[in-house]
Design a protein around this motif. Structure first.
Motif, PDB file in Angstrom:
ATOM      1  N   PRO A  34       0.815  -1.223   0.000  1.00 10.63           N
ATOM      2  CA  PRO A  34       0.000   0.000   0.000  1.00 10.63           C
ATOM      3  C   PRO A  34       0.851   1.277   0.000  1.00 10.63           C
ATOM      4  O   PRO A  34       0.499   2.266  -0.637  1.00 10.63           O
ATOM      5  CB  PRO A  34      -0.831  -0.090   1.281  1.00 10.63           C
ATOM      6  N   GLY A  35       1.979   1.266   0.699  1.00 15.19           N
ATOM      7  CA  GLY A  35       2.870   2.425   0.719  1.00 15.19           C
ATOM      8  C   GLY A  35       3.466   2.679  -0.648  1.00 15.19           C
ATOM      9  O   GLY A  35       3.569   3.829  -1.095  1.00 15.19           O
ATOM     10  N   PHE A  36       3.861   1.622  -1.339  1.00 11.60           N
ATOM     11  CA  PHE A  36       4.408   1.733  -2.685  1.00 11.60           C
ATOM     12  C   PHE A  36       3.351   2.303  -3.631  1.00 11.60           C
ATOM     13  O   PHE A  36       3.625   3.202  -4.427  1.00 11.60           O
ATOM     14  CB  PHE A  36       4.884   0.359  -3.170  1.00 11.60           C
ATOM     15  N   GLN A  37       2.141   1.802  -3.510  1.00 14.68           N
ATOM     16  CA  GLN A  37       1.041   2.271  -4.359  1.00 14.68           C
ATOM     17  C   GLN A  37       0.732   3.750  -4.100  1.00 14.68           C
ATOM     18  O   GLN A  37       0.504   4.510  -5.038  1.00 14.68           O
ATOM     19  CB  GLN A  37      -0.209   1.417  -4.125  1.00 14.68           C
ATOM     20  N   ARG A  38       0.733   4.172  -2.831  1.00 14.88           N
ATOM     21  CA  ARG A  38       0.471   5.583  -2.513  1.00 14.88           C
ATOM     22  C   ARG A  38       1.531   6.488  -3.140  1.00 14.88           C
ATOM     23  O   ARG A  38       1.221   7.555  -3.661  1.00 14.88           O
ATOM     24  CB  ARG A  38       0.416   5.803  -0.999  1.00 14.88           C
ATOM     25  N   MET A  39       2.802   6.059  -3.084  1.00 15.62           N
ATOM     26  CA  MET A  39       3.872   6.867  -3.680  1.00 15.62           C
ATOM     27  C   MET A  39       3.712   6.936  -5.197  1.00 15.62           C
ATOM     28  O   MET A  39       3.929   7.981  -5.802  1.00 15.62           O
ATOM     29  CB  MET A  39       5.243   6.305  -3.318  1.00 15.62           C
ATOM     30  N   GLN A  40       3.323   5.818  -5.821  1.00 12.40           N
ATOM     31  CA  GLN A  40       3.097   5.818  -7.269  1.00 12.40           C
ATOM     32  C   GLN A  40       1.950   6.762  -7.630  1.00 12.40           C
ATOM     33  O   GLN A  40       2.039   7.505  -8.606  1.00 12.40           O
ATOM     34  CB  GLN A  40       2.762   4.411  -7.764  1.00 12.40           C
ATOM     35  N   GLU A  41       0.879   6.737  -6.839  1.00 13.22           N
ATOM     36  CA  GLU A  41      -0.264   7.616  -7.096  1.00 13.22           C
ATOM     37  C   GLU A  41       0.130   9.085  -6.919  1.00 13.22           C
ATOM     38  O   GLU A  41      -0.305   9.937  -7.689  1.00 13.22           O
ATOM     39  CB  GLU A  41      -1.431   7.252  -6.180  1.00 13.22           C
ATOM     40  N   ASP A  42       0.938   9.370  -5.899  1.00 18.93           N
ATOM     41  CA  ASP A  42       1.421  10.731  -5.673  1.00 18.93           C
ATOM     42  C   ASP A  42       2.232  11.204  -6.881  1.00 18.93           C
ATOM     43  O   ASP A  42       2.040  12.320  -7.384  1.00 18.93           O
ATOM     44  CB  ASP A  42       2.257  10.777  -4.394  1.00 18.93           C
ATOM     45  N   ARG A  44       2.131  10.010  -9.989  1.00 17.68           N
ATOM     46  CA  ARG A  44       1.224  10.145 -11.141  1.00 17.68           C
ATOM     47  C   ARG A  44       0.438  11.453 -11.071  1.00 17.68           C
ATOM     48  O   ARG A  44       0.282  12.160 -12.068  1.00 17.68           O
ATOM     49  CB  ARG A  44       0.262   8.954 -11.177  1.00 17.68           C
ATOM     50  N   HIS A  45      -0.059  11.792  -9.880  1.00 16.18           N
ATOM     51  CA  HIS A  45      -0.833  13.022  -9.697  1.00 16.18           C
ATOM     52  C   HIS A  45       0.030  14.253  -9.993  1.00 16.18           C
ATOM     53  O   HIS A  45      -0.430  15.193 -10.668  1.00 16.18           O
ATOM     54  CB  HIS A  45      -1.388  13.092  -8.273  1.00 16.18           C
ATOM     55  N   LEU A  46       1.261  14.247  -9.504  1.00 21.28           N
ATOM     56  CA  LEU A  46       2.154  15.381  -9.774  1.00 21.28           C
ATOM     57  C   LEU A  46       2.431  15.528 -11.263  1.00 21.28           C
ATOM     58  O   LEU A  46       2.424  16.640 -11.796  1.00 21.28           O
ATOM     59  CB  LEU A  46       3.474  15.220  -9.010  1.00 21.28           C
ATOM     60  N   LEU A  47       2.680  14.397 -11.946  1.00 21.71           N
ATOM     61  CA  LEU A  47       3.032  14.445 -13.363  1.00 21.71           C
ATOM     62  C   LEU A  47       1.847  14.768 -14.266  1.00 21.71           C
ATOM     63  O   LEU A  47       1.995  15.485 -15.253  1.00 21.71           O
ATOM     64  CB  LEU A  47       3.641  13.108 -13.804  1.00 21.71           C
ATOM     65  N   ARG A  48       0.680  14.263 -13.934  1.00 20.67           N
ATOM     66  CA  ARG A  48      -0.482  14.390 -14.832  1.00 20.67           C
ATOM     67  C   ARG A  48      -1.423  15.536 -14.480  1.00 20.67           C
ATOM     68  O   ARG A  48      -2.172  15.992 -15.337  1.00 20.67           O
ATOM     69  CB  ARG A  48      -1.260  13.088 -14.842  1.00 20.67           C
ATOM     70  N   VAL A  49      -1.418  15.980 -13.222  1.00 20.95           N
ATOM     71  CA  VAL A  49      -2.368  17.015 -12.814  1.00 20.95           C
ATOM     72  C   VAL A  49      -1.654  18.297 -12.364  1.00 20.95           C
ATOM     73  O   VAL A  49      -1.817  19.356 -12.976  1.00 20.95           O
ATOM     74  CB  VAL A  49      -3.298  16.494 -11.680  1.00 20.95           C
ATOM     75  N   GLU A  50      -0.871  18.199 -11.282  1.00 22.98           N
ATOM     76  CA  GLU A  50      -0.257  19.397 -10.687  1.00 22.98           C
ATOM     77  C   GLU A  50       0.683  20.123 -11.640  1.00 22.98           C
ATOM     78  O   GLU A  50       0.552  21.324 -11.858  1.00 22.98           O
ATOM     79  CB  GLU A  50       0.513  19.012  -9.422  1.00 22.98           C
ATOM     80  N   ARG A  51       1.663  19.384 -12.182  1.00 25.95           N
ATOM     81  CA  ARG A  51       2.679  20.037 -13.008  1.00 25.95           C
ATOM     82  C   ARG A  51       2.072  20.689 -14.255  1.00 25.95           C
ATOM     83  O   ARG A  51       2.389  21.845 -14.553  1.00 25.95           O
ATOM     84  CB  ARG A  51       3.784  19.045 -13.375  1.00 25.95           C
ATOM     85  N   PRO A  52       1.202  19.998 -14.996  1.00 24.99           N
ATOM     86  CA  PRO A  52       0.607  20.660 -16.177  1.00 24.99           C
ATOM     87  C   PRO A  52      -0.167  21.938 -15.837  1.00 24.99           C
ATOM     88  O   PRO A  52      -0.104  22.919 -16.579  1.00 24.99           O
ATOM     89  CB  PRO A  52      -0.326  19.597 -16.757  1.00 24.99           C
ATOM     90  N   LYS A  53      -0.877  21.944 -14.697  1.00 19.50           N
ATOM     91  CA  LYS A  53      -1.609  23.155 -14.292  1.00 19.50           C
ATOM     92  C   LYS A  53      -0.642  24.310 -14.044  1.00 19.50           C
ATOM     93  O   LYS A  53      -0.879  25.435 -14.486  1.00 19.50           O
ATOM     94  CB  LYS A  53      -2.402  22.897 -13.003  1.00 19.50           C
ATOM     95  N   VAL A  54       0.433  24.044 -13.311  1.00 16.17           N
ATOM     96  CA  VAL A  54       1.392  25.095 -12.970  1.00 16.17           C
ATOM     97  C   VAL A  54       2.111  25.578 -14.235  1.00 16.17           C
ATOM     98  O   VAL A  54       2.324  26.780 -14.402  1.00 16.17           O
ATOM     99  CB  VAL A  54       2.388  24.609 -11.898  1.00 16.17           C
ATOM    100  N   VAL A  55       2.471  24.653 -15.120  1.00 14.35           N
ATOM    101  CA  VAL A  55       3.128  25.045 -16.375  1.00 14.35           C
ATOM    102  C   VAL A  55       2.211  25.962 -17.182  1.00 14.35           C
ATOM    103  O   VAL A  55       2.665  26.954 -17.751  1.00 14.35           O
ATOM    104  CB  VAL A  55       3.535  23.797 -17.201  1.00 14.35           C
ATOM    105  N   GLU A  56       0.936  25.666 -17.196  1.00 13.46           N
ATOM    106  CA  GLU A  56      -0.032  26.497 -17.921  1.00 13.46           C
ATOM    107  C   GLU A  56      -0.100  27.904 -17.327  1.00 13.46           C
ATOM    108  O   GLU A  56      -0.085  28.901 -18.056  1.00 13.46           O
ATOM    109  CB  GLU A  56      -1.411  25.835 -17.863  1.00 13.46           C
ATOM    110  N   VAL A  57      -0.142  27.995 -16.010  1.00 15.29           N
ATOM    111  CA  VAL A  57      -0.192  29.302 -15.340  1.00 15.29           C
ATOM    112  C   VAL A  57       1.088  30.089 -15.608  1.00 15.29           C
ATOM    113  O   VAL A  57       1.047  31.282 -15.905  1.00 15.29           O
ATOM    114  CB  VAL A  57      -0.436  29.142 -13.822  1.00 15.29           C
ATOM    115  N   VAL A  58       2.241  29.414 -15.514  1.00 19.39           N
ATOM    116  CA  VAL A  58       3.519  30.093 -15.746  1.00 19.39           C
ATOM    117  C   VAL A  58       3.608  30.580 -17.186  1.00 19.39           C
ATOM    118  O   VAL A  58       4.049  31.707 -17.446  1.00 19.39           O
ATOM    119  CB  VAL A  58       4.710  29.160 -15.386  1.00 19.39           C
TER     120      VAL A  58
END
Length: 183
Positions: A34-42, A44-58
């Motif tokens: 479960p710990g490994f899966q949580r890190m993978q999800e984190d 994935r979320h950074l790469l697919r959601v957070e980073r693209p949003k911030v790049v768009e704003v910048v």
């Protein structure tokens, strides 16, 4: 010289302390599934959601002209560095992870990685902890790292054993009351 050709300060920010400390030399990066899966999800979320949003704003903010007083641009660049640093950290930890499933433990009579242990302290109080990976520590849930002093002292002990634990107040003896592994 145009500001476009100058390198911005990429030095580490004061908030680097958010990343967990590196593992001590010679220790493996054990992790539960479960710990490994949580890190993978984190990751994935950074790469697919957070980073693209911030790049768009910048990108949008960069097109607004003077960047020196553009809060969206300055904050976005800082946030982008934080995200990239976290991505690098997660990639390194996931690459070095040794996933150990506590359910596969054959010798359930002894304490090993993934065990949930109830022990009695000298003052009569009882504590229950689960021994997990360094990146899965959660004191509120009783999850302690397998390299913590209590976990290292308890490793390989059996129910009924008295174990010496080094605490900040000195040596303390605890008695192992129960050992469980997740089913």
């Amino acid at each position: 010289m145009s500001k476009a050709f100058t390198r911005e300060n990429d030095t580490q920010d004061d908030d680097d302390h958010d990343d967990p400390a590196p593992l001590p030399q010679g220790f493996k990066n054990y992790m539960t599934p479960p710990g490994f899966q949580r890190m993978q999800e984190d990751l994935r979320h950074l790469l697919r959601v957070e980073r693209p949003k911030v790049v768009e704003v910048v990108s949008w903010a960069a097109g607004n002209g003077d960047r020196s007083e553009n809060g969206d641009y300055l904050y976005g660049k800082k946030r982008l560095r934080e995200i990239d640093r976290r991505i690098r950290f997660l990639n390194k930890r996931l690459e070095s992870a040794v996933v150990v499933n506590p359910q596969d433990q054959k010798n359930r009579e002894q304490i090993f990685f993934g065990a949930t242990v109830t022990y009695a302290r000298e003052d009569g109080s009882e504590n229950t902890i689960t021994i997990v990976g360094a990146d899965e520590v959660d004191p509120d849930r009783g999850h302690v790292s397998w390299i913590s002093p209590i976990a290292r002292a308890l490793l390989k002990a059996r129910e009924g054993d008295l174990v010496d634990v080094r605490t900040p107040a000195g040596m303390e003896q605890v008695e192992v009351l129960e050992i469980r592994y997740a089913e």
